[in-house]
Design a protein around this motif. Structure first.
Motif, mmCIF file in Angstrom:
data_model
loop_
_atom_site.group_PDB
_atom_site.id
_atom_site.type_symbol
_atom_site.label_atom_id
_atom_site.label_comp_id
_atom_site.label_asym_id
_atom_site.label_seq_id
_atom_site.Cartn_x
_atom_site.Cartn_y
_atom_site.Cartn_z
ATOM 1 N N ALA A 129 0.830 -1.201 0.000
ATOM 2 C CA ALA A 129 0.000 0.000 0.000
ATOM 3 C C ALA A 129 0.866 1.253 0.000
ATOM 4 O O ALA A 129 0.536 2.253 -0.657
ATOM 5 C CB ALA A 129 -0.925 -0.012 1.213
ATOM 6 N N TRP A 130 1.984 1.213 0.721
ATOM 7 C CA TRP A 130 2.866 2.373 0.764
ATOM 8 C C TRP A 130 3.486 2.643 -0.601
ATOM 9 O O TRP A 130 3.609 3.797 -1.018
ATOM 10 C CB TRP A 130 3.955 2.162 1.810
ATOM 11 N N THR A 131 3.868 1.584 -1.306
ATOM 12 C CA THR A 131 4.438 1.750 -2.645
ATOM 13 C C THR A 131 3.418 2.349 -3.596
ATOM 14 O O THR A 131 3.727 3.254 -4.377
ATOM 15 C CB THR A 131 4.929 0.396 -3.189
ATOM 16 N N VAL A 132 2.181 1.831 -3.538
ATOM 17 C CA VAL A 132 1.125 2.361 -4.402
ATOM 18 C C VAL A 132 0.848 3.826 -4.064
ATOM 19 O O VAL A 132 0.663 4.664 -4.961
ATOM 20 C CB VAL A 132 -0.163 1.531 -4.262
ATOM 21 N N PHE A 133 0.852 4.152 -2.779
ATOM 22 C CA PHE A 133 0.627 5.546 -2.386
ATOM 23 C C PHE A 133 1.720 6.459 -2.937
ATOM 24 O O PHE A 133 1.437 7.559 -3.419
ATOM 25 C CB PHE A 133 0.583 5.666 -0.861
ATOM 26 N N ARG A 134 2.969 6.014 -2.886
ATOM 27 C CA ARG A 134 4.063 6.848 -3.405
ATOM 28 C C ARG A 134 3.920 7.067 -4.909
ATOM 29 O O ARG A 134 4.265 8.142 -5.415
ATOM 30 C CB ARG A 134 5.402 6.202 -3.092
ATOM 31 N N ILE A 135 3.413 6.074 -5.622
ATOM 32 C CA ILE A 135 3.166 6.240 -7.058
ATOM 33 C C ILE A 135 2.081 7.282 -7.290
ATOM 34 O O ILE A 135 2.224 8.199 -8.106
ATOM 35 C CB ILE A 135 2.772 4.889 -7.695
ATOM 36 N N LEU A 136 0.970 7.151 -6.556
ATOM 37 C CA LEU A 136 -0.150 8.076 -6.727
ATOM 38 C C LEU A 136 0.197 9.481 -6.259
ATOM 39 O O LEU A 136 -0.282 10.468 -6.832
ATOM 40 C CB LEU A 136 -1.365 7.556 -5.949
ATOM 41 N N ALA A 137 1.021 9.574 -5.223
ATOM 42 C CA ALA A 137 1.359 10.883 -4.655
ATOM 43 C C ALA A 137 2.066 11.778 -5.667
ATOM 44 O O ALA A 137 2.015 13.010 -5.564
ATOM 45 C CB ALA A 137 2.224 10.717 -3.411
ATOM 46 N N LYS A 138 2.724 11.173 -6.650
ATOM 47 C CA LYS A 138 3.450 11.939 -7.666
ATOM 48 C C LYS A 138 2.556 12.361 -8.832
ATOM 49 O O LYS A 138 3.031 13.015 -9.757
ATOM 50 C CB LYS A 138 4.617 11.109 -8.192
ATOM 51 N N LYS A 139 1.280 11.990 -8.776
ATOM 52 C CA LYS A 139 0.367 12.275 -9.877
ATOM 53 C C LYS A 139 -0.669 13.304 -9.445
ATOM 54 O O LYS A 139 -1.599 12.992 -8.695
ATOM 55 C CB LYS A 139 -0.309 10.979 -10.340
ATOM 56 N N PRO A 140 -0.537 14.539 -9.912
ATOM 57 C CA PRO A 140 -1.459 15.607 -9.477
ATOM 58 C C PRO A 140 -2.924 15.280 -9.741
ATOM 59 O O PRO A 140 -3.795 15.669 -8.954
ATOM 60 C CB PRO A 140 -1.004 16.822 -10.299
ATOM 61 N N SER A 141 -3.209 14.590 -10.835
ATOM 62 C CA SER A 141 -4.606 14.296 -11.152
ATOM 63 C C SER A 141 -5.259 13.447 -10.064
ATOM 64 O O SER A 141 -6.469 13.563 -9.820
ATOM 65 C CB SER A 141 -4.717 13.596 -12.503
ATOM 66 N N PHE A 142 -4.484 12.587 -9.400
ATOM 67 C CA PHE A 142 -5.041 11.795 -8.290
ATOM 68 C C PHE A 142 -5.532 12.709 -7.183
ATOM 69 O O PHE A 142 -6.648 12.547 -6.667
ATOM 70 C CB PHE A 142 -3.989 10.825 -7.742
#
Length: 429
Positions: free
Chosen positions: A217-230
């Protein structure tokens, strides 16, 4: 790998299961029970308050924070478990758990009794929605996914409508406690049927699990955190949900206090608005997203248009003194308020690789539900209590109008997401 916008195509290496529509129907049925159990509390608010002596603020806590706190936070680890093990088993166990605690609500003798039971409902429902999104992503190709997710999301208006109508009828003819017993028991009964029908689809990335372990979950969050659209879509949905959940919960009490209507009449009013307006808006949002989706910007653009257009019409419905006019005016914004689900839920699925879909959905729901569900119902009740010395029985009307501009904020955030969605999109191959 992120690519520029391209027309959605079916992944050639995956054969669509023959029973995909049956699986979708079963997921929809469980989601109906999800919202039926969740929203039935709104139509039962008046008799519960009278029986247990609760204020609007306390009812706001029962409908919001008591449910949303663990519902939002536990969804992330439970979805990670679903991604790593069996999504269908996680949903089955969750259904049994939340249905059991729904039945326990009917045994409450005080605020804290029903508060703890609602916490249990929230814990159970934490394992239901995000894994269901992921199963739909497994069963349906990109060009049909927004429509499939919109059909699944019909559980919101249908479940809410059945909840208020069935709850209102049972409470009017028998007792509010019986409504919880009946609905909780039915959920437990359908759990074995659900597991029999809904099977996990072997995912293409399963063969790569040893070489590429499933993402935490932490890895997925770090991926999403870099995407402004999220972030734009998550907070846009959250602000809209503050109004959606808040008005949905308090609308029965608003009708009882501001119009000459009884509990059953309020249930029919709300059920009609949800079934006509809500279902139409949900299906329209999914169909339009699939049709226009070759341009990724339409996924957040459609909700933006709906939120901004719906706000003034909703305000007009709240302000009118005519019950018939209120019904007509509520139909349009009720539909527009649900347009976002198909497009946004599809977009969230495409910000990560397929094997992380449930976890990504849970992280999105964490923001949406903690702010929208946890805050909206309580805030409207708190504002209503504040206005009560000034407006009396009209305090809920004033409370709803006070927070109505949140739809405009949500629309602006969705428009901002159109600037980055194409760059953040992850194509399937």
């Amino acid at each position: 790998m992120t690519q520029a916008a391209a027309p959605p195509v079916d992944a050639p290496r995956r054969v669509l299961p023959a029973n995909a529509n049956l699986v979708l129907a079963m997921l929809l049925l469980v989601y109906i029970f999800n919202f039926l159990d969740r929203m039935m509390l709104s139509i039962l608010a008046a008799p519960i308050q009278a029986d247990l002596g609760l204020s609007d603020s306390q009812m706001g806590l029962l409908g919001g924070l008591a449910f949303a706190a663990l519902y939002s936070t536990l969804a992330v680890p439970l979805s990670a478990v679903a991604d790593r093990t069996s999504r269908s088993w996680v949903i089955t166990i969750a259904l049994i758990f939340w249905s059991g605690f729904t039945a326990l609500c009917g045994m409450a003798q005080s605020f804290w009794h029903i508060f703890l039971a609602r916490v249990g409902v929230g814990i159970g429902e934490a394992g239901g929605v995000a894994p269901s999104y992921a199963i739909i992503g497994d069963y349906f190709p990109p060009r049909r996914r927004a429509t499939a997710l919109a059909i699944y999301s019909l559980g919101i208006p249908i479940g809410s409508a059945i909840g208020v109508m069935a709850g209102g009828w049972i409470a009017s003819t028998v007792d509010w406690r019986v409504a919880f017993f009946v609905m909780g028991g039915l959920g437990i009964v359908i759990a074995p049927l659900f597991k029999l029908v809904v099977k996990d689809v072997p995912r293409q990335d399963d063969a790569d699990t040893v070489a590429r372990p499933r993402q935490s979950a932490w890895t997925v969050f770090r991926i999403l955190a870099k995407k402004p659209s999220f972030w734009f879509m998550a907070f846009g949905a959250a602000f809209s949900s503050m109004l959606g959940y808040g008005i949905g919960f308090w609308k029965p009490s608003f009708l009882l206090r501001s119009f000459d209507i009884d509990l059953w009449g309020a249930a029919l009013f709300i059920g009609g608005v949800l079934l006509i307006g809500g279902v139409s808006g949900m299906l329209a949002g999914g169909a339009l997203a699939d049709r226009l989706g070759s341009n990724r910007k339409w996924y957040p653009r459609l909700p933006a248009i709906a939120f901004i257009a719906g706000a003034p019409i909703y305000a007009a419905g709240v302000l009118t003194d005519s019950l018939l006019m209120a019904f007509i005016l509520f139909l349009i914004p009720q539909g527009l308020a649900y347009v976002w689900l198909g497009p946004v839920l599809t977009a969230i699925q495409h910000l990560v690789e397929p094997r992380a879909r449930a976890t990504a959905s849970a992280l999105f729901l964490l923001i949406n539900n903690l702010i929208g569900l946890g805050g909206g119902i309580y805030v409207l009740g708190l504002i209503s209590d504040f206005y009560a010395p000034i407006y009396g029985d009209e305090s809920l009307r004033a409370s709803i109008l006070t927070v109505m501009p949140l739809y405009l904020v949500a629309g602006v955030l969705m428009l901002l997401a159109t600037r980055t969605i194409t760059r953040d999109w992850v194509e399937e191959h």
